[in-house]
Structures are given as C-alpha cells and as structure tokens.
Design a protein around this motif. Structure first.
Motif, PDB file in Angstrom:
ATOM      1  N   THR B  71      -3.679  -3.896  23.984  1.00  0.00           N
ATOM      2  CA  THR B  71      -2.233  -3.709  23.898  1.00  0.00           C
ATOM      3  C   THR B  71      -1.715  -4.798  22.976  1.00  0.00           C
ATOM      4  O   THR B  71      -2.040  -5.973  23.171  1.00  0.00           O
ATOM      5  CB  THR B  71      -1.574  -3.818  25.284  1.00  0.00           C
ATOM      6  OG1 THR B  71      -2.150  -2.824  26.134  1.00  0.00           O
ATOM      7  CG2 THR B  71      -0.074  -3.583  25.202  1.00  0.00           C
ATOM      8  N   VAL B  73       1.360  -6.000  19.631  1.00  0.00           N
ATOM      9  CA  VAL B  73       2.703  -5.845  19.064  1.00  0.00           C
ATOM     10  C   VAL B  73       2.568  -5.507  17.579  1.00  0.00           C
ATOM     11  O   VAL B  73       1.811  -6.164  16.855  1.00  0.00           O
ATOM     12  CB  VAL B  73       3.530  -7.135  19.243  1.00  0.00           C
ATOM     13  CG1 VAL B  73       4.899  -6.995  18.583  1.00  0.00           C
ATOM     14  CG2 VAL B  73       3.680  -7.459  20.723  1.00  0.00           C
ATOM     15  N   PHE B  74       3.285  -4.459  17.138  1.00  0.00           N
ATOM     16  CA  PHE B  74       3.390  -4.154  15.703  1.00  0.00           C
ATOM     17  C   PHE B  74       4.326  -5.211  15.105  1.00  0.00           C
ATOM     18  O   PHE B  74       5.509  -4.959  14.896  1.00  0.00           O
ATOM     19  CB  PHE B  74       3.978  -2.758  15.493  1.00  0.00           C
ATOM     20  CG  PHE B  74       3.088  -1.613  15.907  1.00  0.00           C
ATOM     21  CD1 PHE B  74       1.900  -1.348  15.230  1.00  0.00           C
ATOM     22  CD2 PHE B  74       3.439  -0.781  16.949  1.00  0.00           C
ATOM     23  CE1 PHE B  74       1.084  -0.268  15.598  1.00  0.00           C
ATOM     24  CE2 PHE B  74       2.637   0.299  17.317  1.00  0.00           C
ATOM     25  CZ  PHE B  74       1.456   0.553  16.646  1.00  0.00           C
ATOM     26  N   HIS B  75       3.751  -6.392  14.826  1.00  0.00           N
ATOM     27  CA  HIS B  75       4.605  -7.543  14.519  1.00  0.00           C
ATOM     28  C   HIS B  75       5.267  -7.443  13.150  1.00  0.00           C
ATOM     29  O   HIS B  75       6.220  -8.170  12.888  1.00  0.00           O
ATOM     30  CB  HIS B  75       3.822  -8.849  14.670  1.00  0.00           C
ATOM     31  CG  HIS B  75       2.674  -8.999  13.712  1.00  0.00           C
ATOM     32  ND1 HIS B  75       1.687  -8.043  13.572  1.00  0.00           N
ATOM     33  CD2 HIS B  75       2.337  -9.998  12.862  1.00  0.00           C
ATOM     34  CE1 HIS B  75       0.805  -8.454  12.682  1.00  0.00           C
ATOM     35  NE2 HIS B  75       1.167  -9.633  12.241  1.00  0.00           N
ATOM     36  N   ARG B 102       3.101   8.143  17.998  1.00  0.00           N
ATOM     37  CA  ARG B 102       2.511   6.809  18.090  1.00  0.00           C
ATOM     38  C   ARG B 102       3.096   5.933  16.983  1.00  0.00           C
ATOM     39  O   ARG B 102       2.476   4.942  16.583  1.00  0.00           O
ATOM     40  CB  ARG B 102       0.988   6.902  17.955  1.00  0.00           C
ATOM     41  CG  ARG B 102       0.335   7.924  18.891  1.00  0.00           C
ATOM     42  CD  ARG B 102       0.103   7.390  20.268  1.00  0.00           C
ATOM     43  NE  ARG B 102      -0.983   6.456  20.264  1.00  0.00           N
ATOM     44  CZ  ARG B 102      -1.927   6.381  21.200  1.00  0.00           C
ATOM     45  NH1 ARG B 102      -1.917   7.210  22.237  1.00  0.00           N
ATOM     46  NH2 ARG B 102      -2.854   5.474  21.142  1.00  0.00           N
ATOM     47  N   ARG B 106       9.181   1.671  17.170  1.00  0.00           N
ATOM     48  CA  ARG B 106       9.490   2.117  18.528  1.00  0.00           C
ATOM     49  C   ARG B 106      10.071   0.953  19.318  1.00  0.00           C
ATOM     50  O   ARG B 106       9.862  -0.218  18.971  1.00  0.00           O
ATOM     51  CB  ARG B 106       8.237   2.652  19.202  1.00  0.00           C
ATOM     52  CG  ARG B 106       7.107   1.651  19.309  1.00  0.00           C
ATOM     53  CD  ARG B 106       5.752   2.295  19.594  1.00  0.00           C
ATOM     54  NE  ARG B 106       5.790   3.205  20.713  1.00  0.00           N
ATOM     55  CZ  ARG B 106       5.576   4.528  20.602  1.00  0.00           C
ATOM     56  NH1 ARG B 106       5.257   5.053  19.443  1.00  0.00           N
ATOM     57  NH2 ARG B 106       5.640   5.297  21.662  1.00  0.00           N
ATOM     58  N   PRO B 107      10.816   1.278  20.374  1.00  0.00           N
ATOM     59  CA  PRO B 107      11.303   0.196  21.234  1.00  0.00           C
ATOM     60  C   PRO B 107      10.135  -0.666  21.698  1.00  0.00           C
ATOM     61  O   PRO B 107       9.063  -0.143  21.997  1.00  0.00           O
ATOM     62  CB  PRO B 107      11.928   0.946  22.420  1.00  0.00           C
ATOM     63  CG  PRO B 107      12.256   2.311  21.896  1.00  0.00           C
ATOM     64  CD  PRO B 107      11.202   2.613  20.870  1.00  0.00           C
ATOM     65  N   ASN B 108      10.320  -1.934  21.741  1.00  0.00           N
ATOM     66  CA  ASN B 108       9.319  -2.921  22.179  1.00  0.00           C
ATOM     67  C   ASN B 108       8.125  -3.058  21.215  1.00  0.00           C
ATOM     68  O   ASN B 108       7.291  -3.930  21.422  1.00  0.00           O
ATOM     69  CB  ASN B 108       8.795  -2.622  23.594  1.00  0.00           C
ATOM     70  CG  ASN B 108       9.870  -2.831  24.645  1.00  0.00           C
ATOM     71  OD1 ASN B 108      10.641  -3.784  24.551  1.00  0.00           O
ATOM     72  ND2 ASN B 108       9.940  -1.961  25.631  1.00  0.00           N
ATOM     73  N   LEU B 110       5.327  -1.812  20.897  1.00  0.00           N
ATOM     74  CA  LEU B 110       3.998  -1.939  21.511  1.00  0.00           C
ATOM     75  C   LEU B 110       3.014  -0.964  20.892  1.00  0.00           C
ATOM     76  O   LEU B 110       3.322   0.206  20.696  1.00  0.00           O
ATOM     77  CB  LEU B 110       4.085  -1.666  23.019  1.00  0.00           C
ATOM     78  CG  LEU B 110       4.637  -2.797  23.865  1.00  0.00           C
ATOM     79  CD1 LEU B 110       4.819  -2.325  25.311  1.00  0.00           C
ATOM     80  CD2 LEU B 110       3.709  -4.009  23.823  1.00  0.00           C
ATOM     81  N   GLY B 111       1.816  -1.435  20.612  1.00  0.00           N
ATOM     82  CA  GLY B 111       0.724  -0.595  20.152  1.00  0.00           C
ATOM     83  C   GLY B 111      -0.386  -0.575  21.187  1.00  0.00           C
ATOM     84  O   GLY B 111      -0.484  -1.468  22.041  1.00  0.00           O
ATOM     85  N   LEU B 112      -1.218   0.465  21.113  1.00  0.00           N
ATOM     86  CA  LEU B 112      -2.326   0.641  22.051  1.00  0.00           C
ATOM     87  C   LEU B 112      -3.506   1.176  21.257  1.00  0.00           C
ATOM     88  O   LEU B 112      -3.386   2.205  20.592  1.00  0.00           O
ATOM     89  CB  LEU B 112      -1.901   1.651  23.125  1.00  0.00           C
ATOM     90  CG  LEU B 112      -2.950   2.019  24.173  1.00  0.00           C
ATOM     91  CD1 LEU B 112      -3.301   0.811  25.032  1.00  0.00           C
ATOM     92  CD2 LEU B 112      -2.429   3.150  25.055  1.00  0.00           C
ATOM     93  N   PRO B 140      -0.734  -9.847  16.976  1.00  0.00           N
ATOM     94  CA  PRO B 140      -0.761 -10.529  18.279  1.00  0.00           C
ATOM     95  C   PRO B 140      -1.149  -9.556  19.396  1.00  0.00           C
ATOM     96  O   PRO B 140      -0.579  -8.474  19.511  1.00  0.00           O
ATOM     97  CB  PRO B 140       0.692 -11.003  18.471  1.00  0.00           C
ATOM     98  CG  PRO B 140       1.513 -10.278  17.454  1.00  0.00           C
ATOM     99  CD  PRO B 140       0.621  -9.565  16.491  1.00  0.00           C
ATOM    100  N   LEU B 142      -1.533  -8.653  23.386  1.00  0.00           N
ATOM    101  CA  LEU B 142      -0.910  -9.004  24.667  1.00  0.00           C
ATOM    102  C   LEU B 142      -1.850  -8.799  25.859  1.00  0.00           C
ATOM    103  O   LEU B 142      -1.655  -9.423  26.897  1.00  0.00           O
ATOM    104  CB  LEU B 142       0.359  -8.169  24.898  1.00  0.00           C
ATOM    105  CG  LEU B 142       1.478  -8.353  23.883  1.00  0.00           C
ATOM    106  CD1 LEU B 142       2.654  -7.440  24.240  1.00  0.00           C
ATOM    107  CD2 LEU B 142       1.934  -9.816  23.837  1.00  0.00           C
ATOM    108  N   ASP B 143      -2.833  -7.899  25.717  1.00  0.00           N
ATOM    109  CA  ASP B 143      -3.722  -7.650  26.857  1.00  0.00           C
ATOM    110  C   ASP B 143      -5.004  -6.968  26.381  1.00  0.00           C
ATOM    111  O   ASP B 143      -5.019  -6.292  25.358  1.00  0.00           O
ATOM    112  CB  ASP B 143      -3.032  -6.769  27.914  1.00  0.00           C
ATOM    113  CG  ASP B 143      -3.647  -6.911  29.304  1.00  0.00           C
ATOM    114  OD1 ASP B 143      -4.488  -7.810  29.522  1.00  0.00           O
ATOM    115  OD2 ASP B 143      -3.283  -6.109  30.193  1.00  0.00           O
TER     116      ASP B 143
END
Lengths: 246, 246
Positions: B71, B73-75, B102, B106-108, B110-112, B140, B142-143
């Motif tokens: 997980t 961030v699309f920084h 995808r 997007r809000p937040n 977040l990428g996966l 970056p 996150l998990d």
C-alpha cells in the motif's frame, strides 16, 4: 518485545488521510469477526460514502465489477506496534514479523479486504451493499478500488504459515436457540451468519479443546452464546446455547 | 467536472500515516510505467525500510510468501481529485467513477500493488528485492502484507471495462539500440525490461496509430527513444531507435 510508540503526527513525511466512507456492519464487536473476508459470506455490510465523496458519479461503472478492494483503518487497534506479532494461525505462541502477518497491530493500522459488491444504492448519497466482509461496524474506509482478476488472482502464490483457509469447526444449535431464531424476520440469514462465524472457532487460540466456559459473540443486534463440546472421538464442536437480544 | 480540493489536514477525522519504507526502482519517471504490476516482470525494485521499521524482526517469516501487497502513496499525483476520471483503457475519452478505476488521481492518493518477493536483504537494515512492480522511484510505502491466495485469488471475478490484460504491441530494436545494449553489463535484463514496458504501448491513449514523433521513456539510467511504425496490414509496432545514457 517492547512496543514502539506511533510516529509523531507532526512528522514532516506524514500523509493526512481522510475517510471517504464508513461501514455499517453485522459485526458490532471485534470478537468473532472472521480473520479474512470471504469466510462468512452471509455477513452483510453497507459502505456509506461521506461528503464530498458521496457523489453518485464517483462510483459510475463500479456495478460492472463483482469484487472490490477496501483499504481501511483498524480504528479500534492501539496505535502502538511491535516488530513481532503472534498470529492466531500459529496457536498464538509463535512469533512472526508484523509485515509477514495481517495483524491489526501494525504501523499505520491499515487494513485491506477483498469484498463482494452486491448492489449500489444512490437514492440518497451513495451506499455500497457488500457481502463476505470482515469489517467492524464503524470502520473508516480510505479507498475503494475495483478488483482486477488478470493482475491480482495468483492461485499458485506461496503463503507461508497460512497456506489454506483455516479448518472449519462443526456448529450445532440447541432447541432454545432455534426457537429464538424462528421468531425473527431475518432467521435464514442470521442462522447462516452464526453458523459461518462460529465455524471459524473464534475462541482464543490457546483454548481449542472442549471446556465449560460459555462465550458470547455479537452479531447484528444479538448476543450469540455458545460453548465447546467434545464428541466420543474427542473432536470439538461448538453449540449455540442461547441467542439474546441486546 | 470541477476538481475537488483535498480535505483539510486539520480535519478532526484525518489519520496521519507515516511511510515505513521507500522504493528504489527501475522507473525514474512516471511515463512508461505499466498500468498494473506483473505486466513487466523484468522490472526490479528494492523496498528499503525506514527507521524504526527497519528491524529484521519485522519481516521474520516473510520469505515463505511469494507475493506481497504494497500500500503506497502516489506522491507525484496532484492532491486534487474529481468524481470522474478517464481511464486509458477506454481510449482516454470515456469517463468512469474514480472509485471504479485504479486512477492515481484519487482521494487520499492511495495505491495498491501486488508484487513478487525475490529476496530479503537484512545485512544493513532491511531491503526487500521485488520484481514485476509498477512503482515510481522514491514511492513512499505505507504497509506490507503477505498475499493469501485462498482468500484473495478470485480468477472468476467480473472486471467491468478491464476484463483482461491489455493487448501487447510488438517491439523491435534497431541496430544502434542493440549495439548500445551489448556494451552494458545488464544487457539481458535491460533488454527484457524495455521489451516488456514498450509492449504495453505507453503512448497516450489518443495516439495509437503510426506517427512520426519520437518518444522517450526513462528506464534505470537510460532514456529509451522509440517510435511507432505500421506494417503493410496497418498494424502498429514500436521500434527502439536509440538508447541514451542520462
């Protein structure tokens, strides 16, 4: 193992992430929630989008996907984490690295669940009808992504200490529990949900034999009280002894 | 469609999430990165854990898993988002909801990504060796979570406007490009990477025929210059015309 404190929120590298929605779920309590989604397909939830994300345009086309990824926060888990955790799958006594587990006690407290999309309700804002989820009522959702089987289905992946779904435990209902169920409008779906949740044997990993204790698991608006019994061969089954409105 | 501004970081409901690691990748630039992981298996990356997460204990047992979820961030994406996006898969002109895509916008943010774990280096902190990723250098993380095939492989899931991997475009190397490649120690892996990345046809969705323009895609430490050609049947192929050190 000394638990680490969470990184300071003033950390210059931190990202501020805002919930885009919140879960309304059959699971009011952590105890009893299956450890992965899909294990209790009778579990129902609604993901209600929050303003300003609750625009029906934001989910246009989503109905063509059968499965969704939800990224969420384990909001009831402590913010402390430690490098090692004890997964229930290993009986609760062997330790593995936090990043080799799906433990809720992890940095950033991020969760990831694959859920089935059953319907989209755009009558008043946006609510997604989900099944087979493993989400606590009130869970804050950070993102929704469509599932891409050609990229994300890897049936042959090696999976370490969790190579297959956990074994299921037989579940029986005593007469009083059957009687209570029969008086409810949601009798069939509640019965299926109780059966699927108890089949995971939600008792702590260190208690897996028969014992006299009665446990309670909250599902929807009831407390399901159950105990473990052993048959002649010494195998454990769970029996629902009572279903009590809460 | 008016883009929405990001929610205020002072929002009482926001969560402060801190990177646990950072990606060192074959992709120094956004242009050319395959749109899903697994499409360019020759792509290599290292996920370097950051203090205090760089404790070898935190990845104990992870070597038994072949695939990981990251997980991130699309920084480099803007923090603005809008309810509708134009997926390249639909030619860049049809709009779908941001949560049915995808998209990186997007809000937040977040990428996966599902990536393959090739090795774990704990000689000095912790670095995970990955392949088949789709991650920009510096991303970056996150998990990290292990992939669970019995819960997460759903080969029969319906996948709307993206039902299968995108078609691949034939790729050729001109003599000068072959000559440059032959002088490099990483000739074989760089050649495979270039072939797999260009097979996705990274040109903008609205340019899919042959044209005179030369494009450049950065991979590792080179700029790969290519153009689109048409054969007698009018089918497009891409040709690498030059490989230039940057």
């Amino acid at each position: 193992m000394r638990p680490m404190n969470p990184p300071s929120a003033s950390n210059a590298d931190a990202f501020a992430l805002t919930p885009i929605g919140r879960i309304e779920s059959d699971y009011p309590d952590k105890f009893g929630i299956p450890r992965q989604p899909g294990l209790a397909p009778a579990a129902r939830a609604r993901l209600v989008l929050l303003p300003p994300y609750d625009d029906p345009l934001s989910v246009r086309g989503l109905e063509a996907f059968s499965h969704l990824w939800l990224t969420f926060v384990f909001h009831h888990s402590p913010e402390r984490w430690s490098p090692l955790v004890r997964p229930p799958r290993l009986g609760g006594n062997a330790k593995v690295g936090v990043f080799a587990s799906r433990s809720t006690h992890r940095p950033n407290r991020l969760g990831l669940s694959l859920v089935e999309l059953k319907g989209i309700d755009t009558d008043n804002g946006v609510a997604l009808e989900l099944s087979g989820h493993d989400l606590l009522d009130g869970t804050p959702i950070l993102d929704i992504k469509p599932y891409l089987p050609w990229a994300e289905a890897q049936p042959d992946a090696r999976a370490g200490f969790a190579p297959a779904a956990p074994p299921q435990c037989p579940v029986a209902f005593c007469a009083a529990a059957e009687e209570t169920l029969s008086q409810r409008e949601d009798a069939a779906s509640l019965r299926a949900l109780i059966g699927q949740v108890l089949a995971q044997d939600p008792r702590p990993a260190y208690r897996k034999g028969a014992e006299s204790r009665i446990y309670g698991v909250r599902l929807r608006d009831v407390d399901v009280r159950f105990r473990a019994l052993a048959n002649a061969a010494g195998e454990t089954r769970l029996e629902v002894v009572e279903i009590v409105a809460v």
